[in-house]
Design a protein around this motif. Sequence first.
Motif, PDB file in Angstrom:
ATOM      1  N   SER A 102      54.916  10.305 -29.523  1.00  0.00           N
ATOM      2  CA  SER A 102      54.248  11.611 -29.350  1.00  0.00           C
ATOM      3  C   SER A 102      55.118  12.557 -28.534  1.00  0.00           C
ATOM      4  O   SER A 102      55.207  13.749 -28.840  1.00  0.00           O
ATOM      5  N   GLY A 103      55.763  12.031 -27.513  1.00  0.00           N
ATOM      6  CA  GLY A 103      56.680  12.842 -26.717  1.00  0.00           C
ATOM      7  C   GLY A 103      57.856  13.338 -27.537  1.00  0.00           C
ATOM      8  O   GLY A 103      58.289  14.489 -27.403  1.00  0.00           O
ATOM      9  N   MET A 104      58.378  12.484 -28.404  1.00  0.00           N
ATOM     10  CA  MET A 104      59.478  12.884 -29.283  1.00  0.00           C
ATOM     11  C   MET A 104      59.026  13.987 -30.240  1.00  0.00           C
ATOM     12  O   MET A 104      59.742  14.958 -30.465  1.00  0.00           O
ATOM     13  N   LEU A 105      57.840  13.820 -30.794  1.00  0.00           N
ATOM     14  CA  LEU A 105      57.318  14.824 -31.722  1.00  0.00           C
ATOM     15  C   LEU A 105      57.082  16.157 -31.009  1.00  0.00           C
ATOM     16  O   LEU A 105      57.382  17.220 -31.566  1.00  0.00           O
ATOM     17  N   GLN A 106      56.552  16.099 -29.792  1.00  0.00           N
ATOM     18  CA  GLN A 106      56.334  17.333 -29.044  1.00  0.00           C
ATOM     19  C   GLN A 106      57.669  18.001 -28.719  1.00  0.00           C
ATOM     20  O   GLN A 106      57.785  19.223 -28.757  1.00  0.00           O
ATOM     21  N   GLU A 107      58.673  17.204 -28.430  1.00  0.00           N
ATOM     22  CA  GLU A 107      60.017  17.742 -28.174  1.00  0.00           C
ATOM     23  C   GLU A 107      60.541  18.459 -29.418  1.00  0.00           C
ATOM     24  O   GLU A 107      61.157  19.526 -29.332  1.00  0.00           O
ATOM     25  N   LEU A 108      60.300  17.877 -30.584  1.00  0.00           N
ATOM     26  CA  LEU A 108      60.700  18.497 -31.845  1.00  0.00           C
ATOM     27  C   LEU A 108      60.027  19.861 -32.005  1.00  0.00           C
ATOM     28  O   LEU A 108      60.677  20.863 -32.300  1.00  0.00           O
ATOM     29  N   ILE A 109      58.730  19.907 -31.782  1.00  0.00           N
ATOM     30  CA  ILE A 109      57.984  21.162 -31.887  1.00  0.00           C
ATOM     31  C   ILE A 109      58.492  22.173 -30.867  1.00  0.00           C
ATOM     32  O   ILE A 109      58.752  23.333 -31.192  1.00  0.00           O
ATOM     33  N   ASP A 110      58.644  21.729 -29.625  1.00  0.00           N
ATOM     34  CA  ASP A 110      59.091  22.633 -28.556  1.00  0.00           C
ATOM     35  C   ASP A 110      60.479  23.195 -28.838  1.00  0.00           C
ATOM     36  O   ASP A 110      60.730  24.386 -28.627  1.00  0.00           O
ATOM     37  N   ASP A 111      61.382  22.344 -29.323  1.00  0.00           N
ATOM     38  CA  ASP A 111      62.738  22.808 -29.659  1.00  0.00           C
ATOM     39  C   ASP A 111      62.697  23.857 -30.756  1.00  0.00           C
ATOM     40  O   ASP A 111      63.399  24.863 -30.701  1.00  0.00           O
ATOM     41  N   LYS A 112      61.877  23.621 -31.767  1.00  0.00           N
ATOM     42  CA  LYS A 112      61.771  24.586 -32.871  1.00  0.00           C
ATOM     43  C   LYS A 112      61.194  25.914 -32.378  1.00  0.00           C
ATOM     44  O   LYS A 112      61.685  26.979 -32.754  1.00  0.00           O
TER      45      LYS A 112
ATOM     46  N   ALA B 148      56.132   5.174 -39.314  1.00  0.00           N
ATOM     47  CA  ALA B 148      56.209   3.721 -39.214  1.00  0.00           C
ATOM     48  C   ALA B 148      55.182   3.157 -38.229  1.00  0.00           C
ATOM     49  O   ALA B 148      54.622   2.083 -38.467  1.00  0.00           O
ATOM     50  N   GLU B 149      54.928   3.869 -37.155  1.00  0.00           N
ATOM     51  CA  GLU B 149      54.048   3.355 -36.101  1.00  0.00           C
ATOM     52  C   GLU B 149      52.580   3.695 -36.348  1.00  0.00           C
ATOM     53  O   GLU B 149      51.721   2.832 -36.298  1.00  0.00           O
ATOM     54  N   ASN B 150      52.309   4.992 -36.567  1.00  0.00           N
ATOM     55  CA  ASN B 150      50.930   5.448 -36.736  1.00  0.00           C
ATOM     56  C   ASN B 150      50.972   6.864 -37.301  1.00  0.00           C
ATOM     57  O   ASN B 150      51.190   7.817 -36.550  1.00  0.00           O
ATOM     58  N   PRO B 151      50.759   7.019 -38.593  1.00  0.00           N
ATOM     59  CA  PRO B 151      50.854   8.343 -39.210  1.00  0.00           C
ATOM     60  C   PRO B 151      49.968   9.411 -38.576  1.00  0.00           C
ATOM     61  O   PRO B 151      50.250  10.599 -38.689  1.00  0.00           O
ATOM     62  N   GLU B 152      48.902   9.010 -37.879  1.00  0.00           N
ATOM     63  CA  GLU B 152      48.054   9.992 -37.202  1.00  0.00           C
ATOM     64  C   GLU B 152      48.816  10.741 -36.113  1.00  0.00           C
ATOM     65  O   GLU B 152      48.425  11.841 -35.727  1.00  0.00           O
ATOM     66  N   LEU B 153      49.909  10.148 -35.626  1.00  0.00           N
ATOM     67  CA  LEU B 153      50.731  10.817 -34.612  1.00  0.00           C
ATOM     68  C   LEU B 153      51.357  12.104 -35.145  1.00  0.00           C
ATOM     69  O   LEU B 153      51.760  12.970 -34.373  1.00  0.00           O
ATOM     70  N   LEU B 154      51.434  12.224 -36.464  1.00  0.00           N
ATOM     71  CA  LEU B 154      52.037  13.405 -37.085  1.00  0.00           C
ATOM     72  C   LEU B 154      51.146  14.652 -37.031  1.00  0.00           C
ATOM     73  O   LEU B 154      51.604  15.747 -37.334  1.00  0.00           O
ATOM     74  N   GLU B 155      49.886  14.496 -36.656  1.00  0.00           N
ATOM     75  CA  GLU B 155      48.954  15.622 -36.700  1.00  0.00           C
ATOM     76  C   GLU B 155      49.464  16.883 -35.997  1.00  0.00           C
ATOM     77  O   GLU B 155      49.373  17.977 -36.562  1.00  0.00           O
TER      78      GLU B 155
ATOM     79  N   GLN C 231      52.115  18.369 -38.239  1.00  0.00           N
ATOM     80  CA  GLN C 231      51.503  18.917 -39.445  1.00  0.00           C
ATOM     81  C   GLN C 231      50.868  20.272 -39.151  1.00  0.00           C
ATOM     82  O   GLN C 231      51.012  21.216 -39.930  1.00  0.00           O
ATOM     83  N   LYS C 232      50.198  20.375 -38.013  1.00  0.00           N
ATOM     84  CA  LYS C 232      49.599  21.654 -37.620  1.00  0.00           C
ATOM     85  C   LYS C 232      50.681  22.700 -37.379  1.00  0.00           C
ATOM     86  O   LYS C 232      50.565  23.847 -37.812  1.00  0.00           O
ATOM     87  N   HIS C 233      51.747  22.304 -36.723  1.00  0.00           N
ATOM     88  CA  HIS C 233      52.864  23.219 -36.451  1.00  0.00           C
ATOM     89  C   HIS C 233      53.415  23.776 -37.765  1.00  0.00           C
ATOM     90  O   HIS C 233      53.598  24.979 -37.910  1.00  0.00           O
TER      91      HIS C 233
END
Length: 187
Positions: free
Chosen positions: A61-71, A118-125, A128-130
């Motif tokens: 989740s932290g990695m995904l948030q970093e991706l969003i924040d960087d974008k 791979a871990e939990n597709p719900e983490l993508l939410e 997906q919203k972004h």
Amino acid sequence: MTASKKTKSATVTRNALLEAAGRVMVTQGAKGLTLEAVAREAGVSKGGLLYHFPNKEALISGMLQELIDDKLLSLEYELEQDDAPNQPGHWLRAYIRSYKKLDPECIAIHFSLLAAIAENPELLEPVQKHFADRQKQIESTGIDPALATVIRLALDGLAFIHIFGLGVPDESLQKQVMETLLKLTQE
């Protein structure tokens, strides 16, 4: 140590852990993304990692948030740089330019998408919203929504071929592609 120094140190460590997680994903894939591997890659103890990320899902989740924040940060910068802010396509041009940074570190954080699947597709939410929010913005940039969407899909495709190493065009051709996309926003 003052509170601000502790906060700064914690932020540096947290960022180092996220970067290390990206490197582990690049070199070892989703199966290799373990808390132990990330701690080792970052040069911290597992307890130090657990302080910031209590489990693997929190790390992803932290990695995904970093991706969003960087974008978002890159887009914000590019919006400020646009020389025609009141013209149709302003937002889309900034969006295109925000994709120019496809260096290895930037690509590594994109691997968080694979980790989430791979871990939990719900983490993508949140991602997906972004992207749904970006799509709405793209459709309302003042140029044909179909053309704007084609541009977005071309950018996503360019990012994904980098992630998977699938026929990545040389740097010169990539630059020409970006210039072509920018021209499309002005027609």
